[in-house]
Design a protein around this motif. Structure first.
Motif, PDB file in Angstrom:
ATOM      1  N   VAL A  15     112.718 -31.008 -29.280  1.00 21.65           N
ATOM      2  CA  VAL A  15     112.336 -29.873 -30.302  1.00 21.65           C
ATOM      3  C   VAL A  15     113.382 -29.186 -30.873  1.00 21.65           C
ATOM      4  CG1 VAL A  15     111.330 -27.403 -29.993  1.00 21.65           C
ATOM      5  CG2 VAL A  15     110.228 -29.397 -28.567  1.00 21.65           C
ATOM      6  N   TYR A  16     113.056 -28.939 -32.192  1.00 25.38           N
ATOM      7  CA  TYR A  16     114.188 -28.392 -33.195  1.00 25.38           C
ATOM      8  C   TYR A  16     113.904 -26.679 -33.575  1.00 25.38           C
ATOM      9  CZ  TYR A  16     114.924 -33.347 -33.790  1.00 25.38           C
ATOM     10  OH  TYR A  16     115.254 -34.343 -33.674  1.00 25.38           O
ATOM     11  N   LEU A  17     114.715 -26.053 -33.808  1.00 26.30           N
ATOM     12  CA  LEU A  17     114.650 -24.678 -34.388  1.00 26.30           C
ATOM     13  C   LEU A  17     115.431 -24.651 -35.593  1.00 26.30           C
ATOM     14  CD1 LEU A  17     113.076 -22.105 -34.057  1.00 26.30           C
ATOM     15  CD2 LEU A  17     115.430 -21.050 -32.942  1.00 26.30           C
ATOM     16  N   GLN A  18     114.762 -24.846 -36.655  1.00 24.77           N
ATOM     17  CA  GLN A  18     115.429 -24.630 -38.003  1.00 24.77           C
ATOM     18  C   GLN A  18     115.462 -23.356 -38.053  1.00 24.77           C
ATOM     19  OE1 GLN A  18     116.933 -26.761 -40.047  1.00 24.77           O
ATOM     20  NE2 GLN A  18     117.818 -25.226 -41.016  1.00 24.77           N
ATOM     21  N   MET A  19     116.869 -22.687 -38.413  1.00 26.26           N
ATOM     22  CA  MET A  19     117.087 -21.150 -38.890  1.00 26.26           C
ATOM     23  C   MET A  19     117.817 -21.103 -40.158  1.00 26.26           C
ATOM     24  SD  MET A  19     118.396 -19.954 -35.004  1.00 26.26           S
ATOM     25  CE  MET A  19     119.924 -20.921 -35.071  1.00 26.26           C
ATOM     26  N   ASN A  20     116.903 -20.228 -40.881  1.00 25.86           N
ATOM     27  CA  ASN A  20     117.555 -20.034 -42.026  1.00 25.86           C
ATOM     28  C   ASN A  20     117.670 -18.616 -42.393  1.00 25.86           C
ATOM     29  OD1 ASN A  20     117.289 -22.748 -42.905  1.00 25.86           O
ATOM     30  ND2 ASN A  20     115.406 -22.615 -43.673  1.00 25.86           N
ATOM     31  N   THR A  54     111.884 -21.985 -38.109  1.00 30.74           N
ATOM     32  CA  THR A  54     110.843 -22.995 -37.993  1.00 30.74           C
ATOM     33  C   THR A  54     110.950 -23.719 -36.868  1.00 30.74           C
ATOM     34  OG1 THR A  54     110.469 -23.332 -40.537  1.00 30.74           O
ATOM     35  CG2 THR A  54     109.493 -24.781 -39.052  1.00 30.74           C
ATOM     36  N   ILE A  55     109.853 -23.892 -35.803  1.00 29.09           N
ATOM     37  CA  ILE A  55     110.042 -24.658 -34.794  1.00 29.09           C
ATOM     38  C   ILE A  55     109.351 -26.095 -35.198  1.00 29.09           C
ATOM     39  CG2 ILE A  55     107.971 -23.525 -33.676  1.00 29.09           C
ATOM     40  CD1 ILE A  55     109.394 -23.925 -30.884  1.00 29.09           C
ATOM     41  N   SER A  56     109.835 -27.112 -34.585  1.00 31.40           N
ATOM     42  CA  SER A  56     109.239 -28.418 -34.635  1.00 31.40           C
ATOM     43  C   SER A  56     109.516 -29.407 -33.567  1.00 31.40           C
ATOM     44  CB  SER A  56     109.583 -29.094 -36.164  1.00 31.40           C
ATOM     45  OG  SER A  56     110.743 -29.395 -36.265  1.00 31.40           O
ATOM     46  N   ARG A  57     108.909 -30.552 -33.502  1.00 31.59           N
ATOM     47  CA  ARG A  57     109.123 -31.295 -32.368  1.00 31.59           C
ATOM     48  C   ARG A  57     109.026 -32.915 -32.928  1.00 31.59           C
ATOM     49  NH1 ARG A  57     103.681 -32.531 -29.274  1.00 31.59           N
ATOM     50  NH2 ARG A  57     104.785 -33.524 -27.637  1.00 31.59           N
ATOM     51  N   ASP A  58     109.670 -33.767 -32.312  1.00 33.23           N
ATOM     52  CA  ASP A  58     109.805 -35.098 -32.641  1.00 33.23           C
ATOM     53  C   ASP A  58     109.201 -35.830 -31.580  1.00 33.23           C
ATOM     54  OD1 ASP A  58     110.384 -37.937 -32.668  1.00 33.23           O
ATOM     55  OD2 ASP A  58     111.836 -37.474 -34.494  1.00 33.23           O
ATOM     56  N   ARG A  59     107.972 -36.215 -31.165  1.00 38.14           N
ATOM     57  CA  ARG A  59     107.459 -36.708 -29.961  1.00 38.14           C
ATOM     58  C   ARG A  59     108.306 -37.859 -29.424  1.00 38.14           C
ATOM     59  NH1 ARG A  59     100.840 -36.404 -30.478  1.00 38.14           N
ATOM     60  NH2 ARG A  59     100.825 -34.378 -31.062  1.00 38.14           N
ATOM     61  N   ILE A  88     106.078 -23.794 -29.516  1.00 36.36           N
ATOM     62  CA  ILE A  88     105.079 -24.964 -30.255  1.00 36.36           C
ATOM     63  C   ILE A  88     104.072 -25.442 -28.808  1.00 36.36           C
ATOM     64  CG2 ILE A  88     106.724 -26.626 -30.050  1.00 36.36           C
ATOM     65  CD1 ILE A  88     105.698 -27.681 -32.877  1.00 36.36           C
ATOM     66  N   THR A  89     103.064 -25.928 -28.867  1.00 31.89           N
ATOM     67  CA  THR A  89     102.449 -26.507 -27.787  1.00 31.89           C
ATOM     68  C   THR A  89     102.153 -27.894 -28.259  1.00 31.89           C
ATOM     69  OG1 THR A  89     100.120 -26.173 -28.967  1.00 31.89           O
ATOM     70  CG2 THR A  89     101.173 -24.503 -27.502  1.00 31.89           C
ATOM     71  N   THR A  90     101.697 -28.735 -27.529  1.00 34.77           N
ATOM     72  CA  THR A  90     101.527 -30.243 -27.542  1.00 34.77           C
ATOM     73  C   THR A  90     100.420 -30.379 -28.542  1.00 34.77           C
ATOM     74  OG1 THR A  90     100.106 -30.261 -25.615  1.00 34.77           O
ATOM     75  CG2 THR A  90     102.387 -30.853 -25.464  1.00 34.77           C
ATOM     76  N   SER A  91      99.620 -29.500 -28.954  1.00 30.53           N
ATOM     77  CA  SER A  91      98.629 -29.601 -30.027  1.00 30.53           C
ATOM     78  C   SER A  91      98.999 -29.043 -31.370  1.00 30.53           C
ATOM     79  CB  SER A  91      97.401 -28.995 -29.652  1.00 30.53           C
ATOM     80  OG  SER A  91      97.592 -27.613 -29.444  1.00 30.53           O
ATOM     81  N   SER A  92     100.413 -28.610 -31.352  1.00 31.84           N
ATOM     82  CA  SER A  92     101.363 -28.318 -32.472  1.00 31.84           C
ATOM     83  C   SER A  92     100.809 -27.020 -32.888  1.00 31.84           C
ATOM     84  CB  SER A  92     100.888 -29.282 -33.583  1.00 31.84           C
ATOM     85  OG  SER A  92     101.491 -30.592 -33.418  1.00 31.84           O
ATOM     86  N   TRP A  93     100.177 -26.117 -32.127  1.00 35.90           N
ATOM     87  CA  TRP A  93      99.919 -24.592 -32.640  1.00 35.90           C
ATOM     88  C   TRP A  93     101.373 -24.109 -32.203  1.00 35.90           C
ATOM     89  CZ3 TRP A  93     101.089 -20.126 -29.295  1.00 35.90           C
ATOM     90  CH2 TRP A  93     100.331 -19.126 -29.936  1.00 35.90           C
ATOM     91  N   THR A  94     101.641 -23.027 -33.136  1.00 38.49           N
ATOM     92  CA  THR A  94     102.932 -22.516 -33.274  1.00 38.49           C
ATOM     93  C   THR A  94     102.952 -20.866 -33.123  1.00 38.49           C
ATOM     94  OG1 THR A  94     103.089 -22.659 -35.649  1.00 38.49           O
ATOM     95  CG2 THR A  94     104.380 -24.455 -34.538  1.00 38.49           C
ATOM     96  N   ASN A  95     103.910 -20.144 -32.705  1.00 36.46           N
ATOM     97  CA  ASN A  95     103.875 -19.057 -32.867  1.00 36.46           C
ATOM     98  C   ASN A  95     105.313 -18.224 -32.774  1.00 36.46           C
ATOM     99  OD1 ASN A  95     102.771 -16.178 -32.547  1.00 36.46           O
ATOM    100  ND2 ASN A  95     103.460 -16.132 -30.490  1.00 36.46           N
ATOM    101  N   TYR A  96     105.456 -17.256 -33.495  1.00 36.25           N
ATOM    102  CA  TYR A  96     106.968 -16.806 -33.850  1.00 36.25           C
ATOM    103  C   TYR A  96     106.996 -15.402 -33.667  1.00 36.25           C
ATOM    104  CZ  TYR A  96     107.536 -21.019 -36.624  1.00 36.25           C
ATOM    105  OH  TYR A  96     107.609 -22.441 -37.015  1.00 36.25           O
ATOM    106  N   ALA A  97     108.152 -14.852 -33.403  1.00 38.08           N
ATOM    107  CA  ALA A  97     108.483 -13.331 -33.160  1.00 38.08           C
ATOM    108  C   ALA A  97     108.441 -12.924 -34.608  1.00 38.08           C
ATOM    109  CB  ALA A  97     109.850 -13.147 -32.373  1.00 38.08           C
ATOM    110  N   ALA A  98     108.225 -11.724 -34.644  1.00 38.14           N
ATOM    111  CA  ALA A  98     108.038 -10.895 -36.044  1.00 38.14           C
ATOM    112  C   ALA A  98     109.283 -10.951 -36.700  1.00 38.14           C
ATOM    113  CB  ALA A  98     107.497  -9.641 -35.738  1.00 38.14           C
ATOM    114  N   SER A  99     110.333 -10.737 -35.920  1.00 40.84           N
ATOM    115  CA  SER A  99     111.593 -10.827 -36.537  1.00 40.84           C
ATOM    116  C   SER A  99     112.156 -12.041 -37.232  1.00 40.84           C
ATOM    117  CB  SER A  99     112.537 -10.242 -35.507  1.00 40.84           C
ATOM    118  OG  SER A  99     112.553 -11.037 -34.233  1.00 40.84           O
TER     119      SER A  99
END
Length: 115
Positions: A78-83, A68-73, A51-62
């Motif tokens: 930064v969090y990684l929610q894994m389901n 879900t990656i997110s951040r609390d400024r 995740i970037t500071t402009s909130s762009w995200t990218n994930y591995a295909a797997s």
């Protein structure tokens, strides 16, 4: 310097969920990207999510659609929610924050997916 502390790893059954946290302190004003990486047994370290500071995200295909990656400024976290976790998600998970000079790594947190 930036200091990173990860938490939230553990043992979970297949299909379960975990949330990893990466809390930062220090000189973070120039940080522009934050990511989660993992290294499984006998494997190379790989990018999981970014995740970037402009909130762009990218994930591995797997992991796309499951993590879900997110951040609390306000909390510099930064969090990684894994389901829907799978045994192949078993690894040590590291967070990395990047500024224009350096990469900063956390100490890693173990995630084990097993019945």
């Amino acid at each position: 310097q930036v200091q990173l502390v990860e938490s939230g790893g553990g043992l979970v059954q297949p299909g379960g969920s975990l949330r990893l946290s990466c809390a930062a302190s220090g000189s973070i004003t120039s940080i522009y990207a934050m990511g989660w990486y993992r290294q499984g047994p006998g494997k190379q370290r790989e990018l999981v999510a970014l995740i970037t500071t402009s909130s762009w995200t990218n994930y591995a295909a797997s992991v796309k659609g499951r993590f879900t990656i997110s951040r609390d400024r306000a909390k510099n976290t930064v969090y990684l929610q894994m389901n829907s976790l799978k045994p192949e998600d078993t690894a040590v998970y590291y967070c990395k924050w990047t500024d224009y000079r350096n990469d900063y790594w956390g100490q890693g947190t173990q995630v084990t997916v097993s019945s």
